[in-house]
Motif scaffolding. Sequence first.
Motif, PDB file in Angstrom:
ATOM      1  N   TRP A 157       0.844  -1.203   0.000  1.00  0.00           N
ATOM      2  CA  TRP A 157       0.000   0.000   0.000  1.00  0.00           C
ATOM      3  C   TRP A 157       0.880   1.255   0.000  1.00  0.00           C
ATOM      4  CZ3 TRP A 157      -5.408   0.445   2.417  1.00  0.00           C
ATOM      5  CH2 TRP A 157      -6.135  -0.742   2.236  1.00  0.00           C
ATOM      6  N   ALA A 158       1.921   1.240   0.844  1.00  0.00           N
ATOM      7  CA  ALA A 158       2.809   2.407   0.957  1.00  0.00           C
ATOM      8  C   ALA A 158       3.561   2.657  -0.345  1.00  0.00           C
ATOM      9  CB  ALA A 158       3.784   2.196   2.111  1.00  0.00           C
ATOM     10  N   THR A 159       4.020   1.583  -1.001  1.00  0.00           N
ATOM     11  CA  THR A 159       4.758   1.736  -2.264  1.00  0.00           C
ATOM     12  C   THR A 159       3.854   2.325  -3.341  1.00  0.00           C
ATOM     13  OG1 THR A 159       6.177  -0.126  -1.661  1.00  0.00           O
ATOM     14  CG2 THR A 159       6.183   0.529  -3.969  1.00  0.00           C
ATOM     15  N   VAL A 160       2.613   1.876  -3.382  1.00  0.00           N
ATOM     16  CA  VAL A 160       1.651   2.450  -4.335  1.00  0.00           C
ATOM     17  C   VAL A 160       1.498   3.952  -4.056  1.00  0.00           C
ATOM     18  CG1 VAL A 160      -0.789   2.478  -5.044  1.00  0.00           C
ATOM     19  CG2 VAL A 160       0.413   0.294  -4.755  1.00  0.00           C
ATOM     20  N   GLY A 161       1.386   4.314  -2.788  1.00  0.00           N
ATOM     21  CA  GLY A 161       1.282   5.728  -2.425  1.00  0.00           C
ATOM     22  C   GLY A 161       2.506   6.517  -2.834  1.00  0.00           C
TER      23      GLY A 161
ATOM     24  N   VAL B 166      -1.693   2.070  -9.106  1.00  0.00           N
ATOM     25  CA  VAL B 166      -1.224   3.440  -9.351  1.00  0.00           C
ATOM     26  C   VAL B 166      -2.128   4.133 -10.373  1.00  0.00           C
ATOM     27  CG1 VAL B 166       0.619   4.777 -10.485  1.00  0.00           C
ATOM     28  CG2 VAL B 166       1.191   3.157  -8.655  1.00  0.00           C
ATOM     29  N   CYS B 167      -2.388   3.465 -11.472  1.00  0.00           N
ATOM     30  CA  CYS B 167      -3.180   4.094 -12.542  1.00  0.00           C
ATOM     31  C   CYS B 167      -4.621   4.349 -12.117  1.00  0.00           C
ATOM     32  CB  CYS B 167      -3.129   3.240 -13.802  1.00  0.00           C
ATOM     33  SG  CYS B 167      -1.468   3.199 -14.526  1.00  0.00           S
ATOM     34  N   SER B 168      -5.154   3.526 -11.221  1.00  0.00           N
ATOM     35  CA  SER B 168      -6.563   3.648 -10.841  1.00  0.00           C
ATOM     36  C   SER B 168      -6.883   4.967 -10.132  1.00  0.00           C
ATOM     37  CB  SER B 168      -6.996   2.467  -9.968  1.00  0.00           C
ATOM     38  OG  SER B 168      -6.446   2.571  -8.664  1.00  0.00           O
ATOM     39  N   HIS B 169      -5.880   5.651  -9.581  1.00  0.00           N
ATOM     40  CA  HIS B 169      -6.194   6.908  -8.892  1.00  0.00           C
ATOM     41  C   HIS B 169      -6.529   8.022  -9.887  1.00  0.00           C
ATOM     42  CE1 HIS B 169      -2.132   8.536  -9.656  1.00  0.00           C
ATOM     43  NE2 HIS B 169      -2.619   9.690  -9.263  1.00  0.00           N
ATOM     44  N   GLY B 170      -6.274   7.767 -11.172  1.00  0.00           N
ATOM     45  CA  GLY B 170      -6.618   8.750 -12.200  1.00  0.00           C
ATOM     46  C   GLY B 170      -7.933   8.439 -12.898  1.00  0.00           C
TER      47      GLY B 170
ATOM     48  N   MET C 252      -7.780  -0.874  -1.386  1.00  0.00           N
ATOM     49  CA  MET C 252      -6.601  -0.005  -1.370  1.00  0.00           C
ATOM     50  C   MET C 252      -6.648   1.039  -2.487  1.00  0.00           C
ATOM     51  SD  MET C 252      -3.484   0.147  -3.215  1.00  0.00           S
ATOM     52  CE  MET C 252      -3.181  -1.508  -3.711  1.00  0.00           C
ATOM     53  N   GLU C 253      -7.119   0.640  -3.655  1.00  0.00           N
ATOM     54  CA  GLU C 253      -7.214   1.569  -4.783  1.00  0.00           C
ATOM     55  C   GLU C 253      -8.267   2.647  -4.515  1.00  0.00           C
ATOM     56  OE1 GLU C 253      -5.860  -1.739  -8.112  1.00  0.00           O
ATOM     57  OE2 GLU C 253      -7.981  -1.295  -7.884  1.00  0.00           O
ATOM     58  N   LYS C 254      -9.352   2.254  -3.882  1.00  0.00           N
ATOM     59  CA  LYS C 254     -10.404   3.216  -3.530  1.00  0.00           C
ATOM     60  C   LYS C 254      -9.899   4.209  -2.490  1.00  0.00           C
ATOM     61  CE  LYS C 254     -14.091  -0.071  -4.544  1.00  0.00           C
ATOM     62  NZ  LYS C 254     -15.208  -0.864  -4.010  1.00  0.00           N
ATOM     63  N   VAL C 255      -9.092   3.722  -1.539  1.00  0.00           N
ATOM     64  CA  VAL C 255      -8.504   4.611  -0.527  1.00  0.00           C
ATOM     65  C   VAL C 255      -7.560   5.606  -1.190  1.00  0.00           C
ATOM     66  CG1 VAL C 255      -6.916   4.696   1.446  1.00  0.00           C
ATOM     67  CG2 VAL C 255      -8.777   3.025   1.420  1.00  0.00           C
TER      68      VAL C 255
ATOM     69  N   LEU D 253     -16.033   4.538  -1.298  1.00  0.00           N
ATOM     70  CA  LEU D 253     -15.696   3.767  -0.096  1.00  0.00           C
ATOM     71  C   LEU D 253     -16.924   3.480   0.777  1.00  0.00           C
ATOM     72  CD1 LEU D 253     -12.407   5.625   0.826  1.00  0.00           C
ATOM     73  CD2 LEU D 253     -12.574   3.159   0.442  1.00  0.00           C
ATOM     74  N   GLY D 254     -18.019   4.189   0.497  1.00  0.00           N
ATOM     75  CA  GLY D 254     -19.211   4.052   1.337  1.00  0.00           C
ATOM     76  C   GLY D 254     -19.054   4.771   2.668  1.00  0.00           C
ATOM     77  N   TRP D 255     -18.208   5.802   2.682  1.00  0.00           N
ATOM     78  CA  TRP D 255     -17.958   6.593   3.888  1.00  0.00           C
ATOM     79  C   TRP D 255     -18.581   7.968   3.729  1.00  0.00           C
ATOM     80  CZ3 TRP D 255     -11.893   5.896   4.379  1.00  0.00           C
ATOM     81  CH2 TRP D 255     -11.611   4.539   4.626  1.00  0.00           C
ATOM     82  N   THR D 256     -18.861   8.625   4.853  1.00  0.00           N
ATOM     83  CA  THR D 256     -19.267  10.028   4.780  1.00  0.00           C
ATOM     84  C   THR D 256     -18.012  10.853   4.507  1.00  0.00           C
ATOM     85  OG1 THR D 256     -18.874  10.435   7.131  1.00  0.00           O
ATOM     86  CG2 THR D 256     -21.099   9.679   6.496  1.00  0.00           C
TER      87      THR D 256
END
Length: 194
Positions: free
Chosen positions: A50-54, A89-93, A106-109, A165-168
């Motif tokens: 997760w950290a490496t993706v970030g 990585v690409c999914s954040h775009g 993790m991608e949604k986060v 994420l289904g979060w407020t």
Amino acid sequence: MRECITRETALAALRKYNQEPFHLQHALTVEGVMRWYAQELGYGQEADFWATVGLLHDIDFEQWPEQHCQKAPELLREAGCGDDLIHAVCSHGYGICCDVEPTHLMEKVLFAADELTGLIGATALMRPSRSCQDMEVKSLKKKYKDKKFAAGCSRDVIQQGADRLGWTLEELMEKTILAMCSCEDAVNAAMENL
């Protein structure tokens, strides 16, 4: 357990294409935020992944902003990254500069927290402490509602991320402030050593 390149290799790849302190600080911040979220959400055994993706999520942005998330796969493969890390990585775009949809938690986060870290960082700089350690959700929400403040941080993407994420929005803000607090000192120390 997903395979991951070492942090040293990831940092070298990041530094190869990124020199701007702003971009390096953002990468280090999102790395720390993603590590915190992995632990918080029960994925502690994947925290390095997760950290490496970030850390690498914007590897192509400084030099190829118009090809963001399209140049990244080539640069990441060259660094030894596998397909799952490249997809993440690409999914954040998604819907902004590519059509790779965030599917894993993790991608949604990453999608949700990436823009928000920028808004939290800008808000922190306006505080007497210049830190997020004493930040409250209500003061962040005030800045969020002011569209002129940190105008480059897309409120739509932040809201979409929370929805995905289904979060407020408040929940996303609260968690991401805590995540940034957890790594703020380490990021500041790393920036001094760059």
